[in-house]
Design a protein around this motif. Structure first.
Motif, PDB file in Angstrom:
ATOM      1  N   TYR A  41       0.821  -1.219   0.000  1.00 54.32           N
ATOM      2  CA  TYR A  41       0.000   0.000   0.000  1.00 54.32           C
ATOM      3  C   TYR A  41       0.856   1.270   0.000  1.00 54.32           C
ATOM      4  CZ  TYR A  41      -3.673   3.327   1.125  1.00 54.32           C
ATOM      5  OH  TYR A  41      -4.547   4.395   1.080  1.00 54.32           O
ATOM      6  N   PHE A  42       1.948   1.276   0.758  1.00 51.37           N
ATOM      7  CA  PHE A  42       2.750   2.491   0.901  1.00 51.37           C
ATOM      8  C   PHE A  42       3.878   2.598  -0.120  1.00 51.37           C
ATOM      9  CE2 PHE A  42       0.835   2.060   5.127  1.00 51.37           C
ATOM     10  CZ  PHE A  42       0.305   3.327   5.275  1.00 51.37           C
ATOM     11  N   GLU A  43       3.959   1.657  -1.037  1.00 50.24           N
ATOM     12  CA  GLU A  43       4.954   1.768  -2.089  1.00 50.24           C
ATOM     13  C   GLU A  43       4.437   2.707  -3.181  1.00 50.24           C
ATOM     14  OE1 GLU A  43       6.302  -2.082  -3.313  1.00 50.24           O
ATOM     15  OE2 GLU A  43       6.540  -2.771  -1.227  1.00 50.24           O
ATOM     16  N   GLY A  44       5.307   3.120  -4.093  1.00 50.08           N
ATOM     17  CA  GLY A  44       4.894   4.083  -5.110  1.00 50.08           C
ATOM     18  C   GLY A  44       4.973   5.499  -4.587  1.00 50.08           C
ATOM     19  N   ASP A  45       4.024   6.338  -4.966  1.00 50.57           N
ATOM     20  CA  ASP A  45       4.104   7.765  -4.649  1.00 50.57           C
ATOM     21  C   ASP A  45       4.102   8.063  -3.152  1.00 50.57           C
ATOM     22  OD1 ASP A  45       4.247   8.417  -7.283  1.00 50.57           O
ATOM     23  OD2 ASP A  45       2.185   9.159  -7.468  1.00 50.57           O
ATOM     24  N   LEU A  46       3.420   7.240  -2.349  1.00 51.36           N
ATOM     25  CA  LEU A  46       3.322   7.540  -0.918  1.00 51.36           C
ATOM     26  C   LEU A  46       4.680   7.496  -0.219  1.00 51.36           C
ATOM     27  CD1 LEU A  46       0.018   5.737   0.152  1.00 51.36           C
ATOM     28  CD2 LEU A  46       0.409   8.182  -0.238  1.00 51.36           C
ATOM     29  N   SER A  47       5.634   6.792  -0.795  1.00 46.86           N
ATOM     30  CA  SER A  47       6.992   6.766  -0.235  1.00 46.86           C
ATOM     31  C   SER A  47       8.029   7.092  -1.298  1.00 46.86           C
ATOM     32  CB  SER A  47       7.292   5.379   0.360  1.00 46.86           C
ATOM     33  OG  SER A  47       7.166   4.372  -0.637  1.00 46.86           O
ATOM     34  N   GLY A  48       7.583   7.693  -2.403  1.00 50.36           N
ATOM     35  CA  GLY A  48       8.438   7.861  -3.563  1.00 50.36           C
ATOM     36  C   GLY A  48       9.192   9.162  -3.654  1.00 50.36           C
ATOM     37  N   GLY A  49       9.120   9.991  -2.625  1.00 51.40           N
ATOM     38  CA  GLY A  49       9.906  11.221  -2.636  1.00 51.40           C
ATOM     39  C   GLY A  49      11.338  10.975  -2.189  1.00 51.40           C
ATOM     40  N   ASP A  50      12.056  12.052  -1.968  1.00 47.42           N
ATOM     41  CA  ASP A  50      13.417  11.926  -1.443  1.00 47.42           C
ATOM     42  C   ASP A  50      13.401  11.269  -0.063  1.00 47.42           C
ATOM     43  OD1 ASP A  50      14.537  13.236  -3.627  1.00 47.42           O
ATOM     44  OD2 ASP A  50      14.391  15.204  -2.670  1.00 47.42           O
ATOM     45  N   VAL A  51      14.465  10.578   0.265  1.00 45.10           N
ATOM     46  CA  VAL A  51      14.765  10.321   1.668  1.00 45.10           C
ATOM     47  C   VAL A  51      15.601  11.514   2.122  1.00 45.10           C
ATOM     48  CG1 VAL A  51      15.909   8.846   3.338  1.00 45.10           C
ATOM     49  CG2 VAL A  51      14.703   7.827   1.405  1.00 45.10           C
ATOM     50  N   VAL A  52      15.078  12.254   3.080  1.00 40.15           N
ATOM     51  CA  VAL A  52      15.785  13.440   3.569  1.00 40.15           C
ATOM     52  C   VAL A  52      16.523  13.075   4.847  1.00 40.15           C
ATOM     53  CG1 VAL A  52      15.530  15.780   4.481  1.00 40.15           C
ATOM     54  CG2 VAL A  52      14.180  15.050   2.508  1.00 40.15           C
ATOM     55  N   ILE A  53      17.800  13.373   4.870  1.00 39.71           N
ATOM     56  CA  ILE A  53      18.628  13.113   6.043  1.00 39.71           C
ATOM     57  C   ILE A  53      18.891  14.426   6.776  1.00 39.71           C
ATOM     58  CG2 ILE A  53      20.948  12.490   6.796  1.00 39.71           C
ATOM     59  CD1 ILE A  53      21.030  10.343   4.754  1.00 39.71           C
ATOM     60  N   HIS A  54      18.664  14.409   8.082  1.00 41.92           N
ATOM     61  CA  HIS A  54      19.087  15.501   8.949  1.00 41.92           C
ATOM     62  C   HIS A  54      20.177  14.966   9.871  1.00 41.92           C
ATOM     63  CE1 HIS A  54      15.487  18.545   8.841  1.00 41.92           C
ATOM     64  NE2 HIS A  54      16.055  18.344   7.670  1.00 41.92           N
ATOM     65  N   VAL A  55      21.372  15.471   9.699  1.00 41.76           N
ATOM     66  CA  VAL A  55      22.445  15.178  10.644  1.00 41.76           C
ATOM     67  C   VAL A  55      22.418  16.307  11.670  1.00 41.76           C
ATOM     68  CG1 VAL A  55      24.899  14.759  10.980  1.00 41.76           C
ATOM     69  CG2 VAL A  55      23.801  14.062   8.830  1.00 41.76           C
TER      70      VAL A  55
ATOM     71  N   ASN B 219       6.604  13.997   7.643  1.00 40.74           N
ATOM     72  CA  ASN B 219       6.783  13.032   6.563  1.00 40.74           C
ATOM     73  C   ASN B 219       5.914  11.796   6.795  1.00 40.74           C
ATOM     74  OD1 ASN B 219       8.641  12.754   8.845  1.00 40.74           O
ATOM     75  ND2 ASN B 219       9.364  10.940   7.776  1.00 40.74           N
ATOM     76  N   LEU B 220       6.336  10.641   6.284  1.00 45.80           N
ATOM     77  CA  LEU B 220       5.573   9.399   6.429  1.00 45.80           C
ATOM     78  C   LEU B 220       6.056   8.598   7.637  1.00 45.80           C
ATOM     79  CD1 LEU B 220       3.338   7.702   4.995  1.00 45.80           C
ATOM     80  CD2 LEU B 220       5.190   6.530   3.764  1.00 45.80           C
TER      81      LEU B 220
ATOM     82  N   ALA C 133       6.064  11.489  -2.599  1.00 46.57           N
ATOM     83  CA  ALA C 133       6.338  12.343  -3.749  1.00 46.57           C
ATOM     84  C   ALA C 133       5.619  13.677  -3.561  1.00 46.57           C
ATOM     85  CB  ALA C 133       5.871  11.660  -5.028  1.00 46.57           C
ATOM     86  N   ALA C 134       6.231  14.748  -4.043  1.00 45.37           N
ATOM     87  CA  ALA C 134       5.692  16.090  -3.799  1.00 45.37           C
ATOM     88  C   ALA C 134       4.286  16.269  -4.337  1.00 45.37           C
ATOM     89  CB  ALA C 134       6.621  17.136  -4.404  1.00 45.37           C
ATOM     90  N   ASP C 135       3.937  15.581  -5.453  1.00 44.74           N
ATOM     91  CA  ASP C 135       2.620  15.765  -6.059  1.00 44.74           C
ATOM     92  C   ASP C 135       1.599  14.722  -5.586  1.00 44.74           C
ATOM     93  OD1 ASP C 135       3.735  13.591  -7.307  1.00 44.74           O
ATOM     94  OD2 ASP C 135       3.415  14.301  -9.363  1.00 44.74           O
ATOM     95  N   SER C 136       1.925  13.966  -4.543  1.00 42.85           N
ATOM     96  CA  SER C 136       0.994  12.963  -4.015  1.00 42.85           C
ATOM     97  C   SER C 136      -0.175  13.645  -3.317  1.00 42.85           C
ATOM     98  CB  SER C 136       1.696  12.049  -3.006  1.00 42.85           C
ATOM     99  OG  SER C 136       2.732  11.324  -3.593  1.00 42.85           O
ATOM    100  N   LEU C 137      -1.381  13.160  -3.596  1.00 41.76           N
ATOM    101  CA  LEU C 137      -2.568  13.597  -2.871  1.00 41.76           C
ATOM    102  C   LEU C 137      -2.754  12.659  -1.693  1.00 41.76           C
ATOM    103  CD1 LEU C 137      -5.075  15.446  -2.662  1.00 41.76           C
ATOM    104  CD2 LEU C 137      -6.309  13.726  -4.021  1.00 41.76           C
TER     105      LEU C 137
END
Length: 312
Positions: free
Chosen positions: A174-188, A210-211, A282-286
């Motif tokens: 269910y969470f594959e595709g656009d729902l998890s398809g944006g960048d992985v953002v790392i905060h150090v 995020n997710l 993904a940024a354009d995910s609804l």
């Protein structure tokens, strides 16, 4: 760059701009609650129940035997600590106060006030490919180590999402595709020793947008989580990831899973460096409540929104 704490001598007293109002300061926590520790090597049914139960109860938990090697985790911690020890001249070009810049170094001014933190933000596309060329080139091993770390770490996050999907009656992907398809953002996140931790915070109370988030907490404690209205200290288990749910997961499950407030406290004696990996849609995910969680007796609690607009 003059705002970077890690590039300046440690002051003998806390500068006024970092002092929070009395009701915003970190009170001593008297609550003794441990985050659940989930062994991902156990049977799938057992792990699925444990992940869902921990998510419903606390919104935070720790995972061990997750498949990311101890060597990979240690190398990631070491290269991130080494980055913040670099001379200021090697980091100046990375510094930016533009919140929408994909890769940047910034000080604890992101929330409009001053918090006792420096942060290196990096965006990781998948596959990583040429995006790593936009990451810092010092220390020399940084790009290689981050790529080696983020690939299996994202895999752990996706497996947790599959387990949640199965436990909640959704299809496993269910969470594959656009729902998890944006960048992985790392905060150090780097928190230098603080002259007076009782007067300030490293990070203010917040929920992730995020997710799902995986945190490599480092060897110095500093994370606190809200539990039943009080702040509890998180004591990480060695070689674990701390996992928490972001706002998007709360929205999709129509509030079944909660995104829980957390914050970081400072330390007077030791520097702390932690690494948060944010799985982003993904940024354009609804994104809105899934139909599986909506009924006449449980109407939608959130309105759908484009993720990019939600972030802005």
């Amino acid at each position: 760059m003059e705002n970077m704490l890690s590039s300046a001598p440690l002051p003998s007293s806390l500068p006024d701009r970092f002092i929070l109002l009395p009701d915003q300061r970190p009170p001593a926590s008297s609550v003794a609650v441990s985050l659940p520790v989930i062994d991902l090597s156990r049977g799938r049914d057992e792990v699925r129940r444990a992940v869902l139960d921990a998510g419903r109860e606390l919104g935070f938990f720790q995972v061990i035997n997750h498949g990311v090697s101890q060597q990979t985790m240690r190398e990631m911690e070491e290269v991130c600590e080494e980055f913040f020890r670099l001379p200021a001249a090697d980091k100046t070009a990375l510094y930016s106060e533009d919140r929408f810049k994909r890769n940047r170094l910034f000080s604890g001014t992101i929330y409009g006030d001053r918090y006792w933190r420096d942060c290196l933000r990096l965006a990781c596309a998948f596959p990583v490919g040429d995006t790593k060329n936009d990451w810092p080139d010092k220390p020399q091993s940084l790009r290689e180590v981050i790529e080696k770390f983020i690939m299996p770490t994202r895999g752990v996050a996706m497996e947790l999402l599959r387990l949640l999907s199965e436990g909640m009656g959704l299809r496993p992907d269910y969470f594959e595709g656009d729902l998890s398809g944006g960048d992985v953002v790392i905060h150090v996140n780097h928190y230098p020793p603080c002259p007076d931790p009782s007067l300030t915070l490293g990070l203010p109370p917040h929920c992730d947008r995020n997710l799902i988030t995986l945190l490599l907490p480092g060897t110095v404690n500093g994370l606190q989580v809200v539990y039943k209205g009080e702040w509890i200290n998180v004591d990480p288990v060695p070689n674990s990831f701390i996992v928490n749910f972001g706002r998007q997961l709360e929205i999709i499950t129509n509030g079944m899973l909660k995104s829980i407030e957390h914050r970081a406290v400072a330390n007077s004696a030791l520097a702390r460096t932690s690494v948060a990996a944010f799985i982003m849609p993904a940024a354009d995910s609804l994104i809105g409540p899934a139909e599986e969680f909506v009924s006449k007796d449980n109407p939608p609690r959130y309105r759908p929104a484009i993720f990019g607009e939600f972030i802005r």
